[in-house]
Write a protein that holds these residues in place. Sequence first.
Motif, PDB file in Angstrom:
ATOM      1  N   VAL A  14       0.890  -1.353  -0.065  1.00  0.00           N
ATOM      2  CA  VAL A  14       0.014  -0.016   0.175  1.00  0.00           C
ATOM      3  C   VAL A  14       1.018   1.202  -0.030  1.00  0.00           C
ATOM      4  N   THR A  15       0.649   2.307  -0.848  1.00  0.00           N
ATOM      5  CA  THR A  15       1.307   3.539  -0.735  1.00  0.00           C
ATOM      6  C   THR A  15       1.362   4.071   0.619  1.00  0.00           C
ATOM      7  N   GLY A  16       2.461   4.467   0.896  1.00  0.00           N
ATOM      8  CA  GLY A  16       2.954   4.790   2.381  1.00  0.00           C
ATOM      9  C   GLY A  16       3.769   3.868   2.979  1.00  0.00           C
ATOM     10  N   GLY A  17       3.865   2.475   2.545  1.00  0.00           N
ATOM     11  CA  GLY A  17       4.793   1.715   3.082  1.00  0.00           C
ATOM     12  C   GLY A  17       4.440   0.486   3.518  1.00  0.00           C
ATOM     13  N   LYS A  18       3.105   0.533   4.023  1.00  0.00           N
ATOM     14  CA  LYS A  18       2.554  -0.599   4.734  1.00  0.00           C
ATOM     15  C   LYS A  18       2.378  -1.833   3.789  1.00  0.00           C
ATOM     16  N   VAL A  19       2.951  -3.131   4.329  1.00  0.00           N
ATOM     17  CA  VAL A  19       2.525  -4.298   3.692  1.00  0.00           C
ATOM     18  C   VAL A  19       1.703  -5.057   4.565  1.00  0.00           C
ATOM     19  N   ILE A  20       0.309  -5.406   3.856  1.00  0.00           N
ATOM     20  CA  ILE A  20      -0.579  -6.003   4.628  1.00  0.00           C
ATOM     21  C   ILE A  20      -1.127  -7.474   4.003  1.00  0.00           C
ATOM     22  N   THR A  21      -1.761  -8.194   4.931  1.00  0.00           N
ATOM     23  CA  THR A  21      -2.174  -9.684   4.304  1.00  0.00           C
ATOM     24  C   THR A  21      -3.682  -9.650   4.632  1.00  0.00           C
ATOM     25  N   ASP A  38      -6.643 -12.940   4.347  1.00  0.00           N
ATOM     26  CA  ASP A  38      -7.103 -14.167   3.877  1.00  0.00           C
ATOM     27  C   ASP A  38      -8.104 -14.350   2.960  1.00  0.00           C
ATOM     28  N   PRO A  39      -8.226 -14.498   1.722  1.00  0.00           N
ATOM     29  CA  PRO A  39      -9.344 -14.320   0.911  1.00  0.00           C
ATOM     30  C   PRO A  39     -10.635 -15.342   1.387  1.00  0.00           C
ATOM     31  N   ALA A  40     -10.331 -16.415   2.121  1.00  0.00           N
ATOM     32  CA  ALA A  40     -11.243 -17.225   2.328  1.00  0.00           C
ATOM     33  C   ALA A  40     -12.086 -16.727   3.759  1.00  0.00           C
ATOM     34  N   ASN A  41     -11.472 -15.962   4.326  1.00  0.00           N
ATOM     35  CA  ASN A  41     -12.228 -15.122   5.273  1.00  0.00           C
ATOM     36  C   ASN A  41     -12.257 -13.521   5.254  1.00  0.00           C
ATOM     37  N   ALA A  42     -12.950 -13.338   3.981  1.00  0.00           N
ATOM     38  CA  ALA A  42     -13.028 -11.804   3.555  1.00  0.00           C
ATOM     39  C   ALA A  42     -13.544 -10.869   4.780  1.00  0.00           C
ATOM     40  N   GLY A  43     -14.238 -11.324   5.683  1.00  0.00           N
ATOM     41  CA  GLY A  43     -14.962 -10.664   6.568  1.00  0.00           C
ATOM     42  C   GLY A  43     -13.932 -10.273   7.815  1.00  0.00           C
ATOM     43  N   GLN A  44     -12.879 -10.726   7.812  1.00  0.00           N
ATOM     44  CA  GLN A  44     -12.050 -10.486   8.715  1.00  0.00           C
ATOM     45  C   GLN A  44     -11.088  -9.283   8.357  1.00  0.00           C
ATOM     46  N   PRO A  45     -10.568  -8.670   9.267  1.00  0.00           N
ATOM     47  CA  PRO A  45      -9.731  -7.345   8.801  1.00  0.00           C
ATOM     48  C   PRO A  45      -8.379  -8.054   8.647  1.00  0.00           C
ATOM     49  N   SER A  46      -7.597  -6.912   7.719  1.00  0.00           N
ATOM     50  CA  SER A  46      -6.445  -7.161   7.213  1.00  0.00           C
ATOM     51  C   SER A  46      -5.417  -7.224   8.484  1.00  0.00           C
ATOM     52  N   THR A  47      -4.312  -7.822   8.288  1.00  0.00           N
ATOM     53  CA  THR A  47      -3.213  -7.885   9.103  1.00  0.00           C
ATOM     54  C   THR A  47      -1.936  -7.067   8.550  1.00  0.00           C
ATOM     55  N   THR A  48      -1.289  -6.183   9.358  1.00  0.00           N
ATOM     56  CA  THR A  48      -0.141  -5.504   8.887  1.00  0.00           C
ATOM     57  C   THR A  48       0.834  -6.295   9.194  1.00  0.00           C
ATOM     58  N   ILE A  49       1.865  -6.799   7.970  1.00  0.00           N
ATOM     59  CA  ILE A  49       3.100  -7.418   8.224  1.00  0.00           C
ATOM     60  C   ILE A  49       4.290  -6.571   8.660  1.00  0.00           C
ATOM     61  N   ALA A  50       4.276  -5.439   7.917  1.00  0.00           N
ATOM     62  CA  ALA A  50       5.371  -4.474   8.372  1.00  0.00           C
ATOM     63  C   ALA A  50       5.062  -2.893   7.632  1.00  0.00           C
ATOM     64  N   ALA A  51       5.637  -2.117   8.301  1.00  0.00           N
ATOM     65  CA  ALA A  51       5.497  -0.348   7.888  1.00  0.00           C
ATOM     66  C   ALA A  51       6.621  -0.219   7.317  1.00  0.00           C
ATOM     67  N   LEU A  52       6.961  -0.028   6.246  1.00  0.00           N
ATOM     68  CA  LEU A  52       8.259   0.396   5.450  1.00  0.00           C
ATOM     69  C   LEU A  52       8.290   2.055   5.196  1.00  0.00           C
ATOM     70  N   ALA A  53       9.383   2.356   4.760  1.00  0.00           N
ATOM     71  CA  ALA A  53       9.363   3.773   4.426  1.00  0.00           C
ATOM     72  C   ALA A  53       8.571   4.054   3.124  1.00  0.00           C
ATOM     73  N   SER A  54       8.447   3.070   2.286  1.00  0.00           N
ATOM     74  CA  SER A  54       7.719   3.012   0.979  1.00  0.00           C
ATOM     75  C   SER A  54       7.821   1.608   0.123  1.00  0.00           C
ATOM     76  N   THR A  55       6.999   1.264  -0.263  1.00  0.00           N
ATOM     77  CA  THR A  55       6.905   0.009  -1.035  1.00  0.00           C
ATOM     78  C   THR A  55       6.183   0.305  -2.307  1.00  0.00           C
ATOM     79  N   ALA A  56       6.830  -0.267  -3.259  1.00  0.00           N
ATOM     80  CA  ALA A  56       6.495  -0.094  -4.845  1.00  0.00           C
ATOM     81  C   ALA A  56       5.977  -1.411  -5.232  1.00  0.00           C
TER      82      ALA A  56
END
Length: 680
Positions: free
Chosen positions: A275-282, A284-302
Amino acid sequence: MNIRYFFRMVKFVILIGLLAVFSACSENSVSSDATVTKLPLNIEKLAVPSGSEIRAWITIDNNTRTQMLIDTLTGTATVTIPALTTGQHTVLIEYEFSNAGQTLLIASASRSVNLSAGSTTIDIFSSEYGTNFDEDQDGATNISELADGTNPFGLPAFSPECFPLPAGSAGGALVFNYNGDLLIADGSDAIRLMDNETCNVTTLITIAGESLSSVVEDTLRNRLYVGSANTGTVYTINTDDRSSEVLLDTGAVNTSLVMSPSSYEPYAGQLIIAVTGGKVITLDPANAGQPSTTIAALASTASLVFDSNGTLYASDRLNGKVITLAADGSQVDFATGANINVPVSLAVDNRSSRLLILNSGGLNIVSASIPSGEVSVQGSVNISRAGHPGFAYNGRNSLLVSSAKRQIELRPARAFNTSCLALSISGTDDSTSNFTNFGADDLLFTSHSNDIRVLNRTTCTLKVLASNVPVGNGSGLLGIVYDAVRDVIYVADDDVSIYTVNPLDGSSSLLITVAEEAVALAIAPASYAPYGGQLIAALSDGRVVAIDLSKTPATETSLTETVGVLSDLVFGANGVLYVANNSGNRVNTVSASGAVSIFISGLNSPDGLAVDSNGNRLFISNAGVDTLVQVDIADPTIITVLTAADFRPGSFTSGVFFDQYDTLLYGVGDTSLTIEKFGL
């Protein structure tokens, strides 16, 4: 058929039929009782794409291979084998994966079983199953690729005639789907698909008002996930009816989407989003109602990409580097330095030996070796510095990029440096040589010496990998092949010995002693059953033999009687074995059952063979008349003389090598070895 659910509790039941009078006390009685075996655990959990299937086969006492009938309702597979006498039998059980007319082996196990004492349970443990089958020779086994949702057959090459292709913007995402077709998210409101055979482009889905700039395929759920550049919405697309619905709103631009492999625990099989801003999130498509989880917050991620080992690479655009990102959020710098200043897109080659980086700061493509991270510049590219260009590598002949001209362009992947042309190899007596691929960068070869040499395709530098391999008669090493699955080199001396060589330190040990010198070696593909994964050798006594590497010590099986004076052998993409019959002035094909056929005749002392990456062309060093010849595999009457070449006369191999990038390398010279290059 949904294999995933079937394989949770499935058992195989082998029903043995009667064709003789049953007598419980007779040694020659036949069995009519059930024999049961469980699947190995890694197949129990296996899911496969829609339209494909898992097949089960049984072979008893090396006789006819018989398919077992799978019943998904009862969770069994059944077969009837007539006229099977009671007593000790050798049972071979094999599991295959089939898709779109292609079949490959994923697991096999053999056991000696006594079938004379009523019902028999064959307790074959998961560890007993061989799974080291790698159809596309990319270093990842067939079964691991299926578990991760990647294509174990490899991806086809694209024709240059398909490109350039107009695009909606200078950015977006390019992704190869399971079948090797190109998914295109180019910043427009549509996801398009280019067919790799016809070059036809169709629109898969349109989402009005969105700028779709990222896409990934989920083969296990038959879904596409698509990211918007203007709303931050991630959509899920049903590939069957092409309907769409919102999966997640990230609240920011999604720059990259990837599916995590089975090894990326605890997020195996989940959608990873940059995601723009550096976050990498995950999520589970099998549980789409569940919130996403942040794996890491980087300076930027392209950009994000996984290699076949399950390592996740992330480009840090602002800090000018590429990192590896573990599932626990820990980060390690992987590729850094002056040559990487604004990394915007990432791809991994088909052997996971190189990370390819689209570097908008330098307007170039940079390669970082895996796992060292050593960086080299591969060439310039016309991309937009402001955008996020799409970038994909199909493991064959092409790199695809979205250029500043708002079009998708094909770039040839790295072939051998032109300075490799006419490279003379010191310390060699003549052009006798055997070539084999060695990772993404190197050519491995033997000559009339006891050295194994490595030629780097980028720098054309030459080094000796091993110099202490014994030679029986003192005149040099002959056949050689690199086994990417086992990470070992097999090489034959000029007498009767075949050795294993450690590619790290060059140390060697005796594998097997054969009847005559092995002039050429190859690893059989899984389709060459029952010899898939075995070492195939052409011997100077005219026989073709299979060497079972799973046995200790290794064992030899003759596939043919004497065919002629043999010089070389090679497998085609369709699993056909071609053998250079030097004395017969022809090329033969040899089936796994030992059937020998004439593929092409009328040659003059052929002593070197190579096949292109698509399996369309056979290349032959026609040593008797010093020509390099191309033969159309579909129609062997179509023969083209490519160039004159000073091959060494005689039956020893004059090596020919196709480097997957429409380049041939071949050895010439009567008094020393010179490696020459021919561009197709």
